[in-house]
Design a protein around this motif. Sequence first.
Motif, PDB file in Angstrom:
ATOM      1  N   PHE A   1      48.557 103.111  15.955  1.00  0.00           N
ATOM      2  CA  PHE A   1      49.154 104.430  15.767  1.00  0.00           C
ATOM      3  C   PHE A   1      48.911 104.852  14.322  1.00  0.00           C
ATOM      4  O   PHE A   1      49.244 104.103  13.391  1.00  0.00           O
ATOM      5  CB  PHE A   1      50.651 104.401  16.073  1.00  0.00           C
ATOM      6  CG  PHE A   1      50.958 104.308  17.537  1.00  0.00           C
ATOM      7  CD1 PHE A   1      51.198 105.453  18.280  1.00  0.00           C
ATOM      8  CD2 PHE A   1      50.988 103.076  18.186  1.00  0.00           C
ATOM      9  CE1 PHE A   1      51.482 105.378  19.626  1.00  0.00           C
ATOM     10  CE2 PHE A   1      51.263 102.994  19.533  1.00  0.00           C
ATOM     11  CZ  PHE A   1      51.508 104.146  20.265  1.00  0.00           C
ATOM     12  N   THR A   2      48.331 106.045  14.157  1.00  0.00           N
ATOM     13  CA  THR A   2      47.984 106.552  12.825  1.00  0.00           C
ATOM     14  C   THR A   2      48.770 107.831  12.562  1.00  0.00           C
ATOM     15  O   THR A   2      48.664 108.806  13.319  1.00  0.00           O
ATOM     16  CB  THR A   2      46.483 106.847  12.715  1.00  0.00           C
ATOM     17  OG1 THR A   2      45.748 105.658  13.028  1.00  0.00           O
ATOM     18  CG2 THR A   2      46.129 107.317  11.312  1.00  0.00           C
ATOM     19  N   VAL A   3      49.554 107.824  11.489  1.00  0.00           N
ATOM     20  CA  VAL A   3      50.348 108.979  11.077  1.00  0.00           C
ATOM     21  C   VAL A   3      49.771 109.514   9.770  1.00  0.00           C
ATOM     22  O   VAL A   3      49.573 108.742   8.814  1.00  0.00           O
ATOM     23  CB  VAL A   3      51.834 108.603  10.899  1.00  0.00           C
ATOM     24  CG1 VAL A   3      52.612 109.795  10.337  1.00  0.00           C
ATOM     25  CG2 VAL A   3      52.424 108.159  12.219  1.00  0.00           C
ATOM     26  N   ARG A   4      49.525 110.806   9.735  1.00  0.00           N
ATOM     27  CA  ARG A   4      49.021 111.452   8.521  1.00  0.00           C
ATOM     28  C   ARG A   4      50.038 112.499   8.077  1.00  0.00           C
ATOM     29  O   ARG A   4      50.369 113.404   8.851  1.00  0.00           O
ATOM     30  CB  ARG A   4      47.663 112.103   8.765  1.00  0.00           C
ATOM     31  CG  ARG A   4      46.573 111.101   9.116  1.00  0.00           C
ATOM     32  CD  ARG A   4      45.239 111.800   9.377  1.00  0.00           C
ATOM     33  NE  ARG A   4      44.187 110.834   9.712  1.00  0.00           N
ATOM     34  CZ  ARG A   4      43.431 110.210   8.825  1.00  0.00           C
ATOM     35  NH1 ARG A   4      43.586 110.480   7.530  1.00  0.00           N
ATOM     36  NH2 ARG A   4      42.521 109.356   9.209  1.00  0.00           N
TER      37      ARG A   4
ATOM     38  N   THR B   1      49.410 103.386   9.240  1.00  0.00           N
ATOM     39  CA  THR B   1      48.877 102.791  10.473  1.00  0.00           C
ATOM     40  C   THR B   1      49.775 101.644  10.900  1.00  0.00           C
ATOM     41  O   THR B   1      50.240 100.851  10.071  1.00  0.00           O
ATOM     42  CB  THR B   1      47.443 102.281  10.273  1.00  0.00           C
ATOM     43  OG1 THR B   1      47.426 101.311   9.209  1.00  0.00           O
ATOM     44  CG2 THR B   1      46.503 103.424   9.927  1.00  0.00           C
ATOM     45  N   VAL B   2      50.011 101.556  12.195  1.00  0.00           N
ATOM     46  CA  VAL B   2      50.807 100.476  12.783  1.00  0.00           C
ATOM     47  C   VAL B   2      50.006  99.897  13.935  1.00  0.00           C
ATOM     48  O   VAL B   2      49.741 100.594  14.931  1.00  0.00           O
ATOM     49  CB  VAL B   2      52.179 100.983  13.274  1.00  0.00           C
ATOM     50  CG1 VAL B   2      52.967  99.828  13.885  1.00  0.00           C
ATOM     51  CG2 VAL B   2      52.958 101.628  12.144  1.00  0.00           C
ATOM     52  N   ASP B   3      49.568  98.621  13.798  1.00  0.00           N
ATOM     53  CA  ASP B   3      48.740  97.957  14.808  1.00  0.00           C
ATOM     54  C   ASP B   3      49.527  96.851  15.483  1.00  0.00           C
ATOM     55  O   ASP B   3      50.425  96.232  14.883  1.00  0.00           O
ATOM     56  CB  ASP B   3      47.482  97.345  14.173  1.00  0.00           C
ATOM     57  CG  ASP B   3      46.616  98.394  13.491  1.00  0.00           C
ATOM     58  OD1 ASP B   3      46.922  99.598  13.647  1.00  0.00           O
ATOM     59  OD2 ASP B   3      45.657  97.996  12.809  1.00  0.00           O
ATOM     60  N   ASP B   4      49.208  96.619  16.756  1.00  0.00           N
ATOM     61  CA  ASP B   4      49.725  95.433  17.457  1.00  0.00           C
ATOM     62  C   ASP B   4      48.548  94.697  18.070  1.00  0.00           C
ATOM     63  O   ASP B   4      47.453  95.247  18.207  1.00  0.00           O
ATOM     64  CB  ASP B   4      50.751  95.839  18.521  1.00  0.00           C
ATOM     65  CG  ASP B   4      50.161  96.669  19.631  1.00  0.00           C
ATOM     66  OD1 ASP B   4      49.378  96.120  20.442  1.00  0.00           O
ATOM     67  OD2 ASP B   4      50.473  97.881  19.722  1.00  0.00           O
TER      68      ASP B   4
ATOM     69  N   ALA C   1      48.387 110.033  16.012  1.00  0.00           N
ATOM     70  CA  ALA C   1      47.415 109.775  17.070  1.00  0.00           C
ATOM     71  C   ALA C   1      47.383 108.283  17.341  1.00  0.00           C
ATOM     72  O   ALA C   1      47.826 107.458  16.524  1.00  0.00           O
ATOM     73  CB  ALA C   1      46.030 110.283  16.668  1.00  0.00           C
ATOM     74  N   VAL C   2      46.873 107.922  18.521  1.00  0.00           N
ATOM     75  CA  VAL C   2      46.770 106.522  18.910  1.00  0.00           C
ATOM     76  C   VAL C   2      45.322 106.210  19.240  1.00  0.00           C
ATOM     77  O   VAL C   2      44.603 107.048  19.806  1.00  0.00           O
ATOM     78  CB  VAL C   2      47.702 106.215  20.117  1.00  0.00           C
ATOM     79  CG1 VAL C   2      47.336 107.076  21.310  1.00  0.00           C
ATOM     80  CG2 VAL C   2      47.647 104.741  20.485  1.00  0.00           C
TER      81      VAL C   2
END
Length: 417
Positions: free
Chosen positions: A408-411, A344-347, A397-398
């Motif tokens: 942004f979530t990457v699986r 997960t990448v958050d801003d 997905a975002v």
Amino acid sequence: MVGAVAFVGVLRTSLVDGVRSSAEQTLDGLGTRVEADGAAAVATEDDDVLAQLLDGDGRVLARAEDSPTRPLDTADGSRYRHDGEPWLLVTDDVELPGGGDGVLVVGAPLEDADAAVRTVGVLLAVAVPVVLALMGLVTWIVVGRALHPVDRMRREVDAVEGTNLHARVDEPGSGDEVDRLAVTMNRMLARLEASQQAQRQFVSDASHELRSPLATIRQHAEVARAYPEVTGTAELADVVLDEGARLQDLVESLLLLTRVDERGRERDRVVDLDDLVFAEASRPRSAHGTTVRVDVSGVGPARVRGDDRLLARVVRNLVDNAARHAAQTVTVGLTTAGTEAVLTVDDDGHGIPEADRVRVFERFVRLDEGRARDAGGSGLGLAIVDAVVRGHGGTVAVSAAPGGGARFTVRLPVDQH
């Protein structure tokens, strides 16, 4: 035809067996009378059978009225022609009343059996070719009618070219294999049309994106040549370097997308995804003139299988994108959930409207906030992320981040070895 020949053979055998059974019954009855009454019993036999009583030397002791005078063949089951007609002979040993042994020969006519076999043979010889011809004609008509839609679809698909990929074949709607073939062809044409439209849009957008920095360089060069006192060499060099870097990033991104589309499995290896995250998070980033802090306190160990260079580009693009839109902090998390590694990448920026959360992964798409020239994006970063993740069997997905920005979530599937 094979069945007709076999049927004739079975019929002949069956009729001959019937004649033999009748002859054996006559033989048994006549033998009983001979043993009781003597050879005279043979002479009383009717005209429907042949009958002879032979002694041990093969001489005729007695015969029926219509039987030949010469001795008959004593081989059981033999055939004999009498008055132009076929007969079946059966034999048996008998004891004569006065002493001594004899051989009793009885013949039954085969004319009716042979006539029945000939009749059936003639009928089959005529009927089988007619039936075969009719069956061939019916098969040709039925198969032709069944394959007519296929031939029509072939002509329709053959007429489809690059300029009319919107064309579709008619679906019979019958629900059978031909109908399913038509549905499959239409789906294929739809995919080809979508691919062509995406390619045309991609070429158009790429041309536009490449034209902008080139136009900027040319404009500043023309101004510098016409008005050297207004635009100096140093200022022109800065513009050329900035736009050249933008061009280089755009071309590299396009080439990377091409490599992602053609990526094989030969470069796949075990990758420590947390090492890639720490390496990318250590790079300094800034946005809006301020330094953005990258928080990696939520990063745990996770191992996946894939191309380490492409996966590193995924992390870099996500962190760079978050940094451009963040107010102060970018938060990166990495955990393992079952068989998946979740990145997960958050801003803490303004976030992404829900209506645009799917569109942001398309090529050359920049939302209003990222359309400024100083935003630093070409509109390909998230498209590269989506292509690489899907190529590794994962999803991206975002959604809304807990801090109010975008998440942004990457699986990705974890390495099972």
